[in-house]
Enzyme design. Structure first.
Site, PDB file in Angstrom:
ATOM      1  N   SER A   1     -36.766 -69.242  -4.710  1.00  0.00           N
ATOM      2  CA  SER A   1     -36.917 -68.179  -5.694  1.00  0.00           C
ATOM      3  C   SER A   1     -37.087 -68.766  -7.098  1.00  0.00           C
ATOM      4  CB  SER A   1     -35.718 -67.230  -5.603  1.00  0.00           C
ATOM      5  OG  SER A   1     -35.966 -66.020  -6.294  1.00  0.00           O
TER       6      SER A   1
ATOM      7  N   ASP B   1     -40.756 -59.905   1.783  1.00  0.00           N
ATOM      8  CA  ASP B   1     -40.298 -60.294   0.441  1.00  0.00           C
ATOM      9  C   ASP B   1     -41.137 -59.591  -0.627  1.00  0.00           C
ATOM     10  OD1 ASP B   1     -39.382 -61.613  -1.819  1.00  0.00           O
ATOM     11  OD2 ASP B   1     -39.882 -63.625  -1.098  1.00  0.00           O
TER      12      ASP B   1
ATOM     13  N   HIS C   1     -36.452 -61.459   1.154  1.00  0.00           N
ATOM     14  CA  HIS C   1     -36.228 -62.542   0.205  1.00  0.00           C
ATOM     15  C   HIS C   1     -34.914 -63.279   0.490  1.00  0.00           C
ATOM     16  CE1 HIS C   1     -37.166 -64.589  -3.504  1.00  0.00           C
ATOM     17  NE2 HIS C   1     -35.996 -64.306  -4.031  1.00  0.00           N
TER      18      HIS C   1
END
Length: 301
Positions: free
Chosen positions: A162, A243, A275
């Site tokens: 991320s 995601d 995610h």
């Protein structure tokens, strides 16, 4: 009249700000002490890289079977939207320990400055300082014995998920085609990377980075010339099909393929997952698959 504490100024995905300057985060960061795993044999220790600015790391060492055999180095950068999470949280302690067991690497998991205490670009600068600290051990006389004794500085890998994947990309660009003296960055692994493209997330990143270049800021949306400068020959990108950053990640991959980088990129996508699912469900089959793919990427010839 002075604004009161309950007057909201802005609200984002991970925090809201008040007109009196207070910032309220929606997620807390829990930290756990280091531990050694008697089952896997993985050891860990915490070190201070810099007292000011405050940069630290948790270092992991797998069970050593052959003291003469050097191990790859994994430089790991945690996610958390640039404003929460930690190298010392249960999620990241356990995740990096799993990677160490699978890939048999020495891992350095970086604790960098977070908004609002240290706004962007602290995360990038702290991570760069930590990477240079790792490099300082290449002559085998650095301050950390595990790196001096066990690290193979011809096999350094940079990774993050991320926000940490975004920082990883930016570090690889900064390493550049000339590399770093004394080490070889062999590859980078980007897990569910963040590269802007969604209005809510873009506005949050720009707010956390007071000195920014707008929506075209190269840290947010990498230009072709930066992609061409990535300082390694191999890349692995993980996507999760559900995601919210999946489309953004695809755009990064497409632009990378069109760039003059010249390296090889492998993509692994997990269907039906969201995610950073591997952090939330570390024992599920697809999380295990992610760890295995990660390890095989590091150890392929």
């Amino acid at each position: 009249m002075e604004p009161t504490s309950n007057e909201i100024d802005r609200e984002f995905r991970f925090f809201r700000t008040y007109k009196n300057g207070h910032v309220e985060k929606f997620y807390s960061t829990h930290k756990i002490p280091l531990s050694n795993n008697p089952v896997t044999g993985v050891q860990s220790k915490d070190i201070i890289i810099s007292p000011e600015p405050a940069i630290s790391a948790r270092i992991f060492l797998p069970k050593i079977h052959d003291p003469t055999r050097k191990l790859p180095v994994l430089f790991y950068i945690h996610g958390g939207g640039f404003c929460f999470e930690s190298a010392f949280s249960p999620l990241y302690h356990n995740h990096v320990a799993s990677l160490v067991t699978e890939a048999r690497v020495v891992a350095v998991s970086v604790e960098y400055g977070l908004y609002p205490d240290r706004p962007i670009p602290a995360c990038y600068e702290d991570s760069w300082a930590a990477l240079k600290w790792v490099v300082s051990h290449s002559a085998r006389n650095g301050p950390e014995p595990w790196l001096n004794e066990y690290a193979d500085f011809d096999r350094v890998f940079i990774s993050g998920d991320s926000a940490g994947a975004n920082i990883s990309h930016n570090l690889a660009v900064r390493v550049g085609p000339d590399g770093l003296s004394g080490v070889k960055v062999k590859g980078i692994v980007l897990v569910h990377p963040f590269f802007g493209g969604l209005e809510e997330d873009d506005e949050m990143w720009l707010y956390m980075c007071p000195e920014n270049g707008g929506l075209q800021d190269r840290r947010l949306k990498p230009p072709a010339e930066d992609l061409a400068r990535i300082g390694c020959g191999r890349m692995l990108i993980f996507f999760a099909a559900e995601d919210h950053l999946r489309e953004v990640g695809q755009r990064y991959y497409d632009e990378l393929a069109k760039s003059e980088w010249g390296g090889s990129v492998e993509v692994v996508e997990h269907q039906g997952e969201n995610h950073v699912f591997h952090l939330m469900k570390p024992d599920c089959e697809k999380a295990t698959n992610l760890i295995q793919k990660f390890g095989s990427f590091i150890n392929q010839n």
